[in-house]
Design an enzyme around this catalytic site. Structure first.
Site, mmCIF file in Angstrom:
data_model
loop_
_atom_site.group_PDB
_atom_site.id
_atom_site.type_symbol
_atom_site.label_atom_id
_atom_site.label_comp_id
_atom_site.label_asym_id
_atom_site.label_seq_id
_atom_site.Cartn_x
_atom_site.Cartn_y
_atom_site.Cartn_z
ATOM 1 N N SER A 191 0.648 -1.313 -0.058
ATOM 2 C CA SER A 191 -0.029 0.085 0.216
ATOM 3 C C SER A 191 0.859 1.409 0.062
ATOM 4 C CB SER A 191 -0.904 0.054 1.374
ATOM 5 O OG SER A 191 -2.092 -0.843 0.858
ATOM 6 N N LYS A 233 0.419 3.380 -2.950
ATOM 7 C CA LYS A 233 -0.744 4.290 -3.058
ATOM 8 C C LYS A 233 -0.241 5.786 -3.189
ATOM 9 C CE LYS A 233 -3.980 0.730 -1.427
ATOM 10 N NZ LYS A 233 -4.463 0.187 -0.121
ATOM 11 N N TYR A 248 -3.783 -2.176 -10.111
ATOM 12 C CA TYR A 248 -3.698 -1.986 -8.801
ATOM 13 C C TYR A 248 -2.628 -3.104 -8.008
ATOM 14 C CZ TYR A 248 -5.097 -2.330 -3.796
ATOM 15 O OH TYR A 248 -4.896 -2.353 -2.353
ATOM 16 N N TYR A 296 -4.711 3.625 7.952
ATOM 17 C CA TYR A 296 -5.967 2.881 8.163
ATOM 18 C C TYR A 296 -6.558 3.298 9.538
ATOM 19 C CZ TYR A 296 -3.633 0.639 4.555
ATOM 20 O OH TYR A 296 -2.751 0.277 3.444
ATOM 21 N N VAL A 355 1.066 -3.898 3.889
ATOM 22 C CA VAL A 355 1.044 -5.161 4.632
ATOM 23 C C VAL A 355 2.270 -6.127 4.081
ATOM 24 C CG1 VAL A 355 -1.433 -5.296 4.729
ATOM 25 C CG2 VAL A 355 -0.285 -6.265 2.642
HETATM 26 N N1 LIG Z 1 -2.688 -2.562 3.276
HETATM 27 C C1 LIG Z 1 -2.129 -3.083 2.264
HETATM 28 O O1 LIG Z 1 -0.910 -2.766 1.936
HETATM 29 C C2 LIG Z 1 -2.934 -3.721 1.161
HETATM 30 C C3 LIG Z 1 -2.271 -3.892 -0.096
HETATM 31 C C4 LIG Z 1 -3.014 -5.516 -0.650
HETATM 32 N N2 LIG Z 1 -2.244 -5.385 -1.808
HETATM 33 C C5 LIG Z 1 -4.540 -5.274 -0.744
HETATM 34 O O2 LIG Z 1 -5.112 -4.771 -1.585
HETATM 35 O O3 LIG Z 1 -5.040 -5.923 0.151
#
Ligand SMILES: NC(=O)CC[C@H](N)C(=O)O
Length: 309
Positions: free
Chosen positions: A64, A67, A191, A243, A261
């Site tokens: 993420s 992003k 994505y 988050y 993650v």
């Molecule tokens: N929090 C994350 O890093 C989530 C990214 C992961 N690729 C997902 O879409 O679930």
């Protein structure tokens, strides 16, 4: 300024007995294979000095954190018009939550939860084949970090394509609300590949240095965004970057930051430095447990919190 290498070394010494804490993300099979007993950290200061410790040169799945780079690209393409497609408020719910999306008629709360990032990818895809949009992101990140060796880990992207049921649900939901212009499988193709960007702490800190330096990378001379846009991206990272752990991160660390993650966290000390830390074990909300602990130590030992020392 304090002796940063000594500070990093002291953090590493304090973290070492705890290495392996937390739980690796196992809902993406390829990430479940990563050895949790790793820790790396890198700092790049706005005057171009680099400090490293531990596995700072090991490439990991930035997930993420990508992003932030995709948001920067999307803002470059459509400017403030982006905010018709995605909000700017903290979500207070999990990164892959579905329930909020229905309440808010398919407009995700912010660009850093999954739904928001999927909408942002859709914006970047305008006028491009999916492959070209992925290529554009990869070129952008290589340009930011001034490093052509950065790659996308296709195995991770494939692994997530095969198991990303929740992301398919989120994307289908948004498509039903007409907040995606492209077919769901195309948008998710982009994505999943952006999430599979593979970078080391040092590469990540270099790539994000423009956010610590009013929008320009002082080591390459590249002007990336205006100072105002850099400030605003930092504001979004501070309020939404972790988050439903964003408040806690602000409380303990006090720096704009974005987690993934894969166990990485990218953070910005505005006007001072960009920082990347990586340790695969995650806490309950999906943020690197030791990464956050190390950043808390860094902020305490340097006085870099944006809320004062
Ligand atoms: N929090 C994350 O890093 C989530 C990214 C992961 N690729 C997902 O879409 O679930």
């Amino acid at each position: 300024m304090t002796d940063l290498q000594a500070t990093l070394d002291s953090i590493y010494a304090d973290i070492q007995p705890r290495i392996g804490e937390g739980k690796v993300a196992d809902y993406i099979p390829e990430l479940a294979k990563v050895d949790p007993k790793q820790f790396g950290m890198a700092i790049v200061t706005v005057d171009g000095k680099v400090y490293r410790v531990g596995n700072a040169d090991t490439a990991f799945s930035i997930q993420s954190i990508s992003k932030v780079f995709m948001l920067t690209l999307a803002l470059g393409k459509v400017g403030e018009g982006l905010w018709k497609r995605v909000g700017r408020e903290p979500s207070g719910s999990a990164f892959n939550s579905i329930v909020q999306l229905e309440h808010e008629s398919g407009i995700p709360r912010n660009p850093f939860i999954n739904a928001g990032a999927i909408a942002v990818s859709d914006v970047v895809m305008a006028g491009h084949a999916p492959r070209e949009a992925i290529g554009e992101l990869l070129r952008f990140v290589r340009y930011l970090a001034d490093d052509e060796s950065i790659t996308i880990d296709d195995k991770v992207a494939r692994s997530e394509t095969q198991t990303g049921y929740r992301n398919f649900a989120l994307a289908n939901f948004m498509r039903a609300y007409r907040n995606l212009d492209h077919p769901v499988d195309h948008v998710l193709g982009v994505y999943f590949h952006q999430c599979a960007l593979s970078m080391s702490c040092e590469q990540l800190a270099r790539a994000g240095l423009f956010l610590a330096a009013r929008g320009s990378n002082p080591t390459t001379g590249h002007s990336v965004v205006s100072p105002k846009r850099a400030r605003r991206i930092n504001a979004l990272m501070l309020t939404c970057g972790h988050y439903d752990g964003s408040g806690d991160f602000a409380y303990h660390v006090g720096l704009p930051g974005k987690s993934g993650v894969g166990g990485g966290i990218f953070a910005v000390a505005p006007g001072i430095a960009s920082i990347a830390v990586w340790s695969p074990g995650l806490n309950k909300v999906g943020n690197s447990q030791l990464g956050a602990a190390a950043l808390e130590m860094l902020a305490a030992r340097t006085g870099w919190s944006v809320f004062g020392d």
